[in-house]
Design a protein around this motif. Structure first.
Motif, PDB file in Angstrom:
ATOM      1  N   GLY A  15       0.817  -1.191   0.000  1.00  0.00           N
ATOM      2  CA  GLY A  15       0.000   0.000   0.000  1.00  0.00           C
ATOM      3  C   GLY A  15       0.853   1.245   0.000  1.00  0.00           C
ATOM      4  N   GLU A  16       0.197   2.363  -0.248  1.00  0.00           N
ATOM      5  CA  GLU A  16       0.852   3.673  -0.229  1.00  0.00           C
ATOM      6  C   GLU A  16       0.714   4.239   1.178  1.00  0.00           C
ATOM      7  N   VAL A  17       1.803   4.679   1.746  1.00  0.00           N
ATOM      8  CA  VAL A  17       1.760   5.260   3.084  1.00  0.00           C
ATOM      9  C   VAL A  17       2.604   6.532   3.127  1.00  0.00           C
ATOM     10  N   GLU A  18       2.240   7.400   4.048  1.00  0.00           N
ATOM     11  CA  GLU A  18       3.099   8.532   4.355  1.00  0.00           C
ATOM     12  C   GLU A  18       4.223   8.021   5.239  1.00  0.00           C
ATOM     13  N   GLY A  19       5.309   8.730   5.281  1.00  0.00           N
ATOM     14  CA  GLY A  19       6.439   8.305   6.093  1.00  0.00           C
ATOM     15  C   GLY A  19       6.099   8.176   7.560  1.00  0.00           C
ATOM     16  N   ARG A  20       5.114   8.927   8.017  1.00  0.00           N
ATOM     17  CA  ARG A  20       4.743   8.911   9.433  1.00  0.00           C
ATOM     18  C   ARG A  20       3.656   7.886   9.771  1.00  0.00           C
ATOM     19  N   THR A  21       3.191   7.130   8.767  1.00  0.00           N
ATOM     20  CA  THR A  21       2.110   6.169   9.004  1.00  0.00           C
ATOM     21  C   THR A  21       2.586   5.040   9.908  1.00  0.00           C
ATOM     22  N   LEU A  22       1.841   4.823  10.983  1.00  0.00           N
ATOM     23  CA  LEU A  22       2.176   3.757  11.912  1.00  0.00           C
ATOM     24  C   LEU A  22       1.764   2.405  11.335  1.00  0.00           C
ATOM     25  N   LEU A  23       2.464   1.370  11.746  1.00  0.00           N
ATOM     26  CA  LEU A  23       2.093   0.024  11.298  1.00  0.00           C
ATOM     27  C   LEU A  23       0.657  -0.291  11.712  1.00  0.00           C
ATOM     28  N   SER A  24       0.257   0.102  12.904  1.00  0.00           N
ATOM     29  CA  SER A  24      -1.123  -0.146  13.358  1.00  0.00           C
ATOM     30  C   SER A  24      -2.129   0.513  12.425  1.00  0.00           C
ATOM     31  N   THR A  25      -1.851   1.707  11.976  1.00  0.00           N
ATOM     32  CA  THR A  25      -2.746   2.423  11.063  1.00  0.00           C
ATOM     33  C   THR A  25      -2.803   1.724   9.708  1.00  0.00           C
ATOM     34  N   PHE A  26      -1.650   1.315   9.225  1.00  0.00           N
ATOM     35  CA  PHE A  26      -1.619   0.617   7.936  1.00  0.00           C
ATOM     36  C   PHE A  26      -2.416  -0.687   8.007  1.00  0.00           C
ATOM     37  N   LEU A  27      -2.226  -1.438   9.077  1.00  0.00           N
ATOM     38  CA  LEU A  27      -2.950  -2.707   9.216  1.00  0.00           C
ATOM     39  C   LEU A  27      -4.453  -2.470   9.299  1.00  0.00           C
ATOM     40  N   ARG A  28      -4.868  -1.504  10.102  1.00  0.00           N
ATOM     41  CA  ARG A  28      -6.294  -1.258  10.314  1.00  0.00           C
ATOM     42  C   ARG A  28      -6.944  -0.543   9.123  1.00  0.00           C
ATOM     43  N   ASP A  29      -6.376   0.579   8.726  1.00  0.00           N
ATOM     44  CA  ASP A  29      -7.010   1.412   7.699  1.00  0.00           C
ATOM     45  C   ASP A  29      -6.619   0.992   6.281  1.00  0.00           C
ATOM     46  N   GLY A  30      -5.404   0.523   6.133  1.00  0.00           N
ATOM     47  CA  GLY A  30      -4.942   0.140   4.802  1.00  0.00           C
ATOM     48  C   GLY A  30      -5.371  -1.257   4.407  1.00  0.00           C
ATOM     49  N   GLY A  32      -7.586  -3.231   6.518  1.00  0.00           N
ATOM     50  CA  GLY A  32      -8.860  -3.624   7.122  1.00  0.00           C
ATOM     51  C   GLY A  32      -8.723  -4.676   8.209  1.00  0.00           C
ATOM     52  N   LEU A  33      -7.530  -4.836   8.766  1.00  0.00           N
ATOM     53  CA  LEU A  33      -7.307  -5.825   9.819  1.00  0.00           C
ATOM     54  C   LEU A  33      -7.537  -5.167  11.178  1.00  0.00           C
ATOM     55  N   THR A  34      -8.780  -5.052  11.546  1.00  0.00           N
ATOM     56  CA  THR A  34      -9.146  -4.299  12.743  1.00  0.00           C
ATOM     57  C   THR A  34      -9.004  -5.100  14.028  1.00  0.00           C
ATOM     58  N   GLY A  35      -8.505  -6.324  13.937  1.00  0.00           N
ATOM     59  CA  GLY A  35      -8.189  -7.077  15.145  1.00  0.00           C
ATOM     60  C   GLY A  35      -7.011  -6.470  15.887  1.00  0.00           C
ATOM     61  N   THR A  36      -6.193  -5.719  15.183  1.00  0.00           N
ATOM     62  CA  THR A  36      -5.119  -4.954  15.815  1.00  0.00           C
ATOM     63  C   THR A  36      -5.737  -3.672  16.348  1.00  0.00           C
ATOM     64  N   HIS A  37      -5.891  -3.616  17.645  1.00  0.00           N
ATOM     65  CA  HIS A  37      -6.557  -2.469  18.263  1.00  0.00           C
ATOM     66  C   HIS A  37      -5.566  -1.397  18.653  1.00  0.00           C
ATOM     67  N   VAL A  38      -6.057  -0.186  18.745  1.00  0.00           N
ATOM     68  CA  VAL A  38      -5.259   0.926  19.253  1.00  0.00           C
ATOM     69  C   VAL A  38      -5.940   1.383  20.536  1.00  0.00           C
ATOM     70  N   GLY A  39      -5.277   1.110  21.650  1.00  0.00           N
ATOM     71  CA  GLY A  39      -5.849   1.469  22.939  1.00  0.00           C
ATOM     72  C   GLY A  39      -5.338   2.803  23.424  1.00  0.00           C
ATOM     73  N   CYS A  40      -4.055   2.903  23.579  1.00  0.00           N
ATOM     74  CA  CYS A  40      -3.470   4.109  24.177  1.00  0.00           C
ATOM     75  C   CYS A  40      -2.710   4.963  23.165  1.00  0.00           C
ATOM     76  N   ASP A  41      -2.198   4.322  22.118  1.00  0.00           N
ATOM     77  CA  ASP A  41      -1.405   5.005  21.089  1.00  0.00           C
ATOM     78  C   ASP A  41      -0.117   5.613  21.658  1.00  0.00           C
ATOM     79  N   THR A  42       0.294   5.128  22.822  1.00  0.00           N
ATOM     80  CA  THR A  42       1.522   5.636  23.430  1.00  0.00           C
ATOM     81  C   THR A  42       2.481   4.518  23.836  1.00  0.00           C
ATOM     82  N   GLY A  43       2.184   3.292  23.438  1.00  0.00           N
ATOM     83  CA  GLY A  43       3.073   2.190  23.765  1.00  0.00           C
ATOM     84  C   GLY A  43       2.923   1.642  25.163  1.00  0.00           C
ATOM     85  N   GLN A  44       1.797   1.894  25.795  1.00  0.00           N
ATOM     86  CA  GLN A  44       1.613   1.466  27.176  1.00  0.00           C
ATOM     87  C   GLN A  44       0.709   0.243  27.342  1.00  0.00           C
ATOM     88  N   CYS A  45      -0.310   0.086  26.508  1.00  0.00           N
ATOM     89  CA  CYS A  45      -1.338  -0.914  26.801  1.00  0.00           C
ATOM     90  C   CYS A  45      -1.115  -2.275  26.140  1.00  0.00           C
TER      91      CYS A  45
END
Ligand code: FES
Length: 107
Positions: A15-30, A32-45
């Motif tokens: 897929g096409e991504v911006e340099g700042r695109t997180l792997l979680s964002t690519f998996l979910r939005d790029g 459609g693998l929404t089993g990878t959840h984003v809870g805190c987005d800070t590396g804590q959860c």
């Protein structure tokens, strides 16, 4: 924008991504693998953990571009060919784990 290619759950993915695109964002939005959840987005959860080349990583702390050429396994890839849950998915479902909501969806 840059093109990224990797293997996700044993299948080629790109897929096409911006340099700042997180792997979680690519998996979910790029992909459609929404089993990878984003809870805190800070590396804590740990809700976003996937395996990259066999190592557990927090995908909210990794850029999609860093996974170029890697083998990525998400919770969706753990299902049996018939959609049955493996032991990890069943444990998430039994104990209300975040990954359970989309664990049945094989990709
Ligand atoms: Fe919490 Fe990644 S979303 S560690």
């Amino acid at each position: 924008m840059a093109q990224v290619k990797m293997t996700v759950n044993g299948k080629p993915a790109s897929g096409e991504v911006e340099g700042r695109t997180l792997l979680s964002t690519f998996l979910r939005d790029g992909l459609g693998l929404t089993g990878t959840h984003v809870g805190c987005d800070t590396g804590q959860c740990g809700a976003c953990v996937v395996h990259v080349d066999g190592v557990a990583v927090k995908s909210c702390n990794m850029l999609a571009a860093e996974a170029e050429g890697a083998s990525v396994d998400t919770i969706e890839g753990q299902a049996g060919a018939d959609g049955s849950l493996n032991v990890i998915q069943q444990a998430f479902q039994d104990h209300h784990g975040l990954h359970a909501a989309s664990a049945r969806r094989a990709w």
